[in-house]
Design an enzyme around this catalytic site. Sequence first.
Site, PDB file in Angstrom:
ATOM      1  N   CYS A   1       0.683  -1.118  -0.144  1.00  0.00           N
ATOM      2  CA  CYS A   1       0.066  -0.117  -0.005  1.00  0.00           C
ATOM      3  C   CYS A   1       0.915   1.216   0.197  1.00  0.00           C
ATOM      4  O   CYS A   1       2.040   1.308   0.370  1.00  0.00           O
ATOM      5  CB  CYS A   1      -0.980   0.013   1.151  1.00  0.00           C
ATOM      6  SG  CYS A   1      -2.000  -1.286   1.479  1.00  0.00           S
TER       7      CYS A   1
ATOM      8  N   ASN B   1      -1.404   1.563   6.164  1.00  0.00           N
ATOM      9  CA  ASN B   1      -0.712   0.421   5.660  1.00  0.00           C
ATOM     10  C   ASN B   1      -0.505  -0.599   6.800  1.00  0.00           C
ATOM     11  O   ASN B   1      -0.392  -0.180   7.997  1.00  0.00           O
ATOM     12  CB  ASN B   1       0.721   0.961   5.134  1.00  0.00           C
ATOM     13  CG  ASN B   1       1.030   1.595   4.095  1.00  0.00           C
ATOM     14  OD1 ASN B   1      -0.082   1.694   3.379  1.00  0.00           O
ATOM     15  ND2 ASN B   1       1.997   2.059   3.690  1.00  0.00           N
TER      16      ASN B   1
END
Length: 609
Positions: A2, A99
Amino acid sequence: MCGIIGAVSQRNIANILLEGLLRLEYRGYDSAGLAIIDQLGKFNRFRCLGKVQKLIDTTQNKNLKGIIGLAHTRWATHGAPSEINAHPHLSEHIVIVHNGIIENHEKLRKELLSYGYIFSSETDTEVIAHLFHLKQKQHGGSLLEVVFQTIREIRGSFGIVVMDKSNPSTLVAARIGSPLVIGCGVDENFIASDQIALLSIANSFIHLEEGDVAEISYDKINIFNVIGNIVNRNEIKSYVHYDITSKGKYRHHMQKEIYEQPVAIKNTLKGRCKDKEIDLSELGVNMNFLKNIKHVQIIACGTSYNSGMVSRYWFESLANIPCDVEIASEFRYRKLQVRKNSLLIVLSQSGETADTLAALRLSKKLNYIGSLAICNVLHSSIVRESDLYLTTKSGIEIGVASTKTFSTQLIVLLMLVIKLGSLNGMNLEVQHSIIKAIQILPFRIEQVLARDHIIEEIAKDFFNKNHALFIGRGDHYPIAMEGALKLKEISYIHAEAYAAGELKHGPLALIDNKMPVIVIAPNNELLRKLKCNIEEIRTRGGLLYIFTDQNTNFKNELNMKIIQLPYIENVTAPIFYTIPLQLLSYYVAVIKHRNIDQPRNLAKSVTVE
Ligand code: M6R
C-alpha cells in the site's frame, strides 16, 4: 505494501497527491482513493477500484482543490479489492489511511458494533477510524492525543495518517512497523510511506522511527517517541530526481531495468573494486572484526533469498566460511542455535520487507557478532536498524520483479566473499582472478543483452504453456530458482526449480513432450553430471531449452533448443546466466499481454507479514 501520501499546504495539493500516488503505485495497485479539504472546509473523497489512473480520470473534471489531504493506493489484506474497501476510510469527521495489518481487528470490530458503529467496508482500517472516533467522543482531546490513545489499543504492524474534518490544519501520523517519511517543504509539509512519492516536491526528509507519532501542519512538525516525549529526528537532504514516466526507449520498467544491469554493476563496483583488492572500508570496522567472522547466516525473502543461496556456494568454496541461508519468515519463528562468531547478513532490495525486518530485530536478542544489511535503499528501515550496511547502487527499481537489484546484490556479496576470504587465507592469485572476472562482467552482460532477439524468439514457444521446470546444479541451482520465480511472477506460468540431481526423486514423473525444461548449463565441472540429467529428460520426450556456453558442444535436436551464450568466467557465471532467464520471462509475459511492471496480487515492497 500500500502507498500513503498526505500533504498540508497553503496551495492546492490535489495534483501533488495524485502524482504521488502514481509514484507509489508499484507498492500496491488494487484500488486508490483520495480525501481533500479546501480553504473553506469543503471535504471531498473519491475512491475507485483499479489503478491510480482511474482515480485521476474520475477526478479530472471535478475541479478538485484542497490545502490538506490524504491519498492511498491499496494492496488488499482485509477485504477484497473494491471501491468500498478503498482508502481513505471515514468515521464522521475522522479520515484515515493505513498500511499494514491490525491483528486484533475482529475483537475491536465487535466492541465497536456494540457501541452502535456501522461498518461500510470489510477492512481493518475502518476499525481504526471508528476507534478514533469513539476515543475522541469518550475522552475529548486533540487529534494527537487521540492518536496516542488509539494506537495503545491496536495490535499489529502499521503506518497510519489521520486527518480531522473539523480541524483541517494538521495531519497526525504514527509508525508501528510500517515505514513513514516526512517531506519538508517551504510553507508546506508532506508525509508518505516512501520517499519516492515526495521526490519532486521536497528535498529534505525525516524518517520516522519505530513507535514515533508526528503532528504535521504546513509550518510545523512535532515528533514524539513511543512514550510521548518530543524528539528530534535527523533531517536528511536528498537531491535525487525521479521521473515515473521515464522508461526511455523501453516498453516497461522491467525491460529498462534488465538493460541497466551493466551500468548498475559498474556503479556498485565503483570505489570498492580496485585493481588488486576489494576496499570495503566504508563498513567502518577494523580488520579484527572481519577476521573474527567464522560463520555467516543470511536471511532474506524471494529473489533476495535466491541471491543469498548463490553466495553460500561462494562463501564456502572461496572464503572457507560456513554459510547458512534461510527464508526470513521461517527464521523468525523457530528456535535457533546461533553458531559461534556468526555474522548475520540481511538481504533486501527495498529494506522494508516485514519478515526480513522482523528477523533482523529478533537477531539482536541472539548472539550474532553483528548484523550487516545489503540493500538498495539507503534510508530504509533495514539499513537503519543494522549494525553495518553496504548498499547496492542499482538506482530505483520500479518493476515489481527484482532484476538489477538481484545482480548487484550478488556483486556486493562476491566482493564481501573476496574481502573475508583475503583475511582467511585466500590465495592472492585467486583474489585477482575473481576481481578480473567481476570487472569484465558488465561487458559480458552487454554481449548477452545483444542476443535478446534469440530469447524473444524462444519465448514464443511458451505462449500456450501452463507449466515449466528449471534445473541447474551447484551455484546455478539458485539461478534455476530465480528463473522459475521470474517466470511465474510476471507470466503467471507455473514454474518450479530443481537441483538437476533431484529429478529422478520425483519430478521426472512430470516429463512429457508438453513440459518445457529450462536447463542452466554453464561450462563448469558439473557439466558432465548435468548432461546425464539432460539425457534422462530427453529419453522421456521432454522439451529442452538449454542455456549454455558456446563451447559445450550441445547441438539442436528434436525437442531440444540450444541457446548459446558467450564465454563467461566460472565465478561470475551465476550472475551472467540470470540475464537470459530474466529476458525469457519478460518476453513470455509480453506475448501473454501480462501487466509486467505490476503483476497481479503482488507489490514491490512487502511491508506486511
Ligand atoms: O525488497 P526485498 O528484496 O526484501 O523483497 C523480497 C521479495 O519480496 C522480492 O525479492 C520478490 O521476491 C521479488 N519482487 C521477486 O522478483
